[in-house]
Write a protein that holds these residues in place. Structure first.
Motif, mmCIF file in Angstrom:
data_model
loop_
_atom_site.group_PDB
_atom_site.id
_atom_site.type_symbol
_atom_site.label_atom_id
_atom_site.label_comp_id
_atom_site.label_asym_id
_atom_site.label_seq_id
_atom_site.Cartn_x
_atom_site.Cartn_y
_atom_site.Cartn_z
ATOM 1 N N UNK A 178 -67.730 -1.812 -4.508
ATOM 2 C CA UNK A 178 -67.228 -3.178 -4.557
ATOM 3 C C UNK A 178 -68.256 -4.156 -4.004
ATOM 4 N N UNK A 179 -68.894 -3.816 -2.886
ATOM 5 C CA UNK A 179 -69.887 -4.714 -2.299
ATOM 6 C C UNK A 179 -71.076 -4.893 -3.231
ATOM 7 N N UNK A 180 -71.490 -3.817 -3.896
ATOM 8 C CA UNK A 180 -72.595 -3.902 -4.851
ATOM 9 C C UNK A 180 -72.222 -4.782 -6.033
ATOM 10 N N UNK A 181 -71.074 -4.501 -6.646
ATOM 11 C CA UNK A 181 -70.658 -5.281 -7.810
ATOM 12 C C UNK A 181 -70.409 -6.741 -7.439
ATOM 13 N N UNK A 182 -69.869 -6.981 -6.243
ATOM 14 C CA UNK A 182 -69.599 -8.345 -5.806
ATOM 15 C C UNK A 182 -70.900 -9.110 -5.556
ATOM 16 N N UNK A 183 -71.849 -8.477 -4.897
ATOM 17 C CA UNK A 183 -73.146 -9.107 -4.670
ATOM 18 C C UNK A 183 -73.812 -9.457 -5.994
ATOM 19 N N UNK A 184 -73.789 -8.511 -6.917
ATOM 20 C CA UNK A 184 -74.361 -8.731 -8.252
ATOM 21 C C UNK A 184 -73.660 -9.885 -8.954
ATOM 22 N N UNK A 199 -67.443 -10.080 3.281
ATOM 23 C CA UNK A 199 -68.314 -10.560 4.349
ATOM 24 C C UNK A 199 -69.730 -10.015 4.180
ATOM 25 N N UNK A 200 -69.845 -8.739 3.792
ATOM 26 C CA UNK A 200 -71.165 -8.134 3.623
ATOM 27 C C UNK A 200 -71.895 -8.747 2.428
ATOM 28 N N UNK A 201 -71.197 -8.899 1.307
ATOM 29 C CA UNK A 201 -71.828 -9.495 0.124
ATOM 30 C C UNK A 201 -72.225 -10.941 0.390
ATOM 31 N N UNK A 202 -71.379 -11.670 1.096
ATOM 32 C CA UNK A 202 -71.687 -13.061 1.439
ATOM 33 C C UNK A 202 -72.943 -13.138 2.294
ATOM 34 N N UNK A 203 -73.037 -12.285 3.308
ATOM 35 C CA UNK A 203 -74.205 -12.286 4.191
ATOM 36 C C UNK A 203 -75.477 -11.948 3.421
ATOM 37 N N UNK A 204 -75.399 -10.948 2.530
ATOM 38 C CA UNK A 204 -76.574 -10.559 1.746
ATOM 39 C C UNK A 204 -77.042 -11.717 0.873
ATOM 40 N N UNK A 242 -63.328 -4.195 -9.731
ATOM 41 C CA UNK A 242 -63.843 -2.998 -10.393
ATOM 42 C C UNK A 242 -62.696 -2.098 -10.831
ATOM 43 N N UNK A 243 -62.884 -1.381 -11.917
ATOM 44 C CA UNK A 243 -61.879 -0.388 -12.288
ATOM 45 C C UNK A 243 -61.706 0.636 -11.174
ATOM 46 N N UNK A 244 -60.463 1.020 -10.928
ATOM 47 C CA UNK A 244 -60.127 2.106 -10.000
ATOM 48 C C UNK A 244 -60.284 1.723 -8.529
ATOM 49 N N UNK A 245 -60.553 0.444 -8.226
ATOM 50 C CA UNK A 245 -60.634 -0.019 -6.843
ATOM 51 C C UNK A 245 -59.572 -1.104 -6.664
ATOM 52 N N UNK A 246 -58.385 -0.719 -6.221
ATOM 53 C CA UNK A 246 -57.267 -1.660 -6.086
ATOM 54 C C UNK A 246 -57.138 -2.521 -7.343
ATOM 55 N N UNK A 247 -57.210 -1.879 -8.474
ATOM 56 C CA UNK A 247 -57.161 -2.550 -9.772
ATOM 57 C C UNK A 247 -55.707 -2.842 -10.161
ATOM 58 N N UNK A 248 -55.408 -4.112 -10.350
ATOM 59 C CA UNK A 248 -54.060 -4.509 -10.761
ATOM 60 C C UNK A 248 -53.900 -4.197 -12.248
#
Length: 440
Positions: free
Chosen positions: A134-140, A279-284, A305-311
């Motif tokens: 999630x942090x990787x995809x969010x940063x991207x 918070x981590x993606x924001x800082x990066x 992301x799929x499969x990560x708390x995906x509604x």
């Protein structure tokens, strides 16, 4: 694809010809290297051979061979490139390579060695036990939304070597497992992100300290210009980084759940674990020079992301959530914290014999439905705390949970287990859940 003249004229052995292995073979061949590849799977070997033959490269200066590397003389190779899934602590080829004096590396190290020939760029490396994807995809996503040329790879998306080089000013965002870091020697990240570290993969390491040391190597590989984002949950356990923390607060940013006061603006980033991810993606992204407005726009529009708390769906007031990626209790706990009234589907191939990390959030669970090998164990553990049914299969569990649910409930697949007892991987498990929910 990513290539480099530095590889020309060398002879590489590539062990494992699935996604990252095949991308490595093609990148090395296109760079003018000779590659000997092997995979125990016949189809993988044939596919690799066919795809190399279809490449528009001069095979007079480069060559691809298929040879059983389990029996070959490894001393003939400059490097042995292996799949991250190969257990370095017990696989015979790793022992034979060490005896032959041949370095063992992975595709991320190949990328690191190609970097000097790429257009000027930056690399963000992200590791930790939970939250990496999630942090990787969010940063991207934040970077892309801000108009920064960017690609993501490593343990997510396309293999990094299969992607086209970014133009000047681009940013590669890499999710890195401990397995990948173990195979990497020279990845000097411009920004390194270290998330939470909890016990996991202890079949690959002597003990938890060895697992931690593997993760920390991402920081160790950085040169003097390092920029780091470190979870406050993790940082105090490393004395050497406490010194860096106190002296270089402008270069090392500590982040935690308490950094985020309001997540309501970001629909796909709910729960305390996503507060840390955000918070981590924001800082990066701040370290990369993005503005507050650019970061906020990325957080607001992040699709998840799929499969990560995906509604997956809401039906008759009941929300269905696919959190199949939660393969240990620590990963499941934040999902339990995120919803107030849960019908919890869990189980599979257990990594622990307890659910202690989930216990603080049992009050959010109205009833539980266990599946797979861990079904009986987890049913016994949960019975004193909530109604629980051992359903054995995902189909039975969803059927029971859907019938028991009332408007306002959340049917949550967050297994706290690996999937390999009944499914190929967590993706297949999550996809099956989504299919079943769609058919309700």
């Amino acid at each position: 694809m990513i290539t480099a003249k530095a590889f020309a004229g060398k002879h590489y052995a590539v062990y494992g010809l699935a996604r990252s292995g095949l991308a490595t073979v093609k990148a090395l061949i296109a760079s003018g290297a000779t590659v000997t590849g092997w995979d125990s799977n016949d189809d993988a070997r044939e596919r690799a051979f066919d795809e190399v033959m279809e490449m528009s490269v001069d095979l007079d200066s480069a060559e691809f061979r298929v040879e059983d590397l389990d029996r070959a003389d490894l001393s003939q190779f400059d490097s042995l490139v292996v799949t991250p899934g190969l257990p370095l602590n017990r696989h015979p080829i790793a022992q034979r390579a060490r005896a032959a004096g041949v370095e063992i590396i992975g595709d991320i190290e190949i990328f690191a060695r190609a970097r000097p020939e790429l257009p000027p760029h930056k690399v963000v490396g992200i590791t930790g036990t939970n939250g990496k994807s999630t942090t990787t995809a969010l940063t991207h996503h934040i970077l892309k939304t801000a108009g920064v040329p960017t690609e993501m790879g490593g343990n997510i998306g396309l293999p990094i070597l299969a992607q086209d080089p970014l133009p000047d000013g681009g940013v590669y965002v890499l999710e890195l497992s401990s397995y990948q870091i173990d195979l990497t020697r020279s990845l000097d990240c411009d920004v390194a992100v270290l998330l939470n570290i909890t016990p996991d993969h202890l079949d690959r390491y002597d003990d938890f300290d060895a697992y931690v040391a593997s993760k920390v190597r991402l920081l160790d590989m950085q040169a003097g210009h390092y920029l780091q984002v470190i979870s406050r949950e993790t940082q105090p356990t490393f004395e050497e980084y406490e010194i860096r923390w106190s002296q270089d607060h402008d270069r090392v940013i500590g982040v935690g759940v308490d950094e985020i006061a309001d997540q309501s603006r970001w629909p796909a980033l709910q729960g305390p674990h996503n507060a840390e991810n955000a918070a981590a993606a924001t800082a990066a992204c701040r370290l990369l020079g993005l503005t507050e407005e650019q970061v906020e726009e990325g957080l607001r529009t992040y699709p998840g992301l799929p499969h990560r708390m995906e509604r997956v769906r809401e039906k008759d007031g009941v929300l269905f959530v696919n959190d199949s990626k939660a393969t240990n209790p620590t990963a499941t706990a934040p999902a339990l914290a995120a919803f107030p009234a849960i019908r919890w589907i869990l189980g599979g191939q257990a990594k622990t014999d307890n659910l202690d990390e989930c216990a603080p959030h049992f009050g959010h669970v109205r009833s539980a439905y266990t599946i797979g090998e861990a079904g009986e164990l987890f049913a016994r553990l949960l019975a004193p705390h909530m109604p629980v049914t051992n359903c054995e299969t995902l189909e039975n569990a969803l059927d029971h949970a859907a019938r028991d649910s009332q408007a306002g409930d959340t049917v949550l697949l967050s297994p706290a287990c690996a999937s390999f007892d009944q499914f190929k991987d967590f993706e297949q498990r999550g996809d099956r859940f989504k299919d079943l929910v769609g058919a309700l």
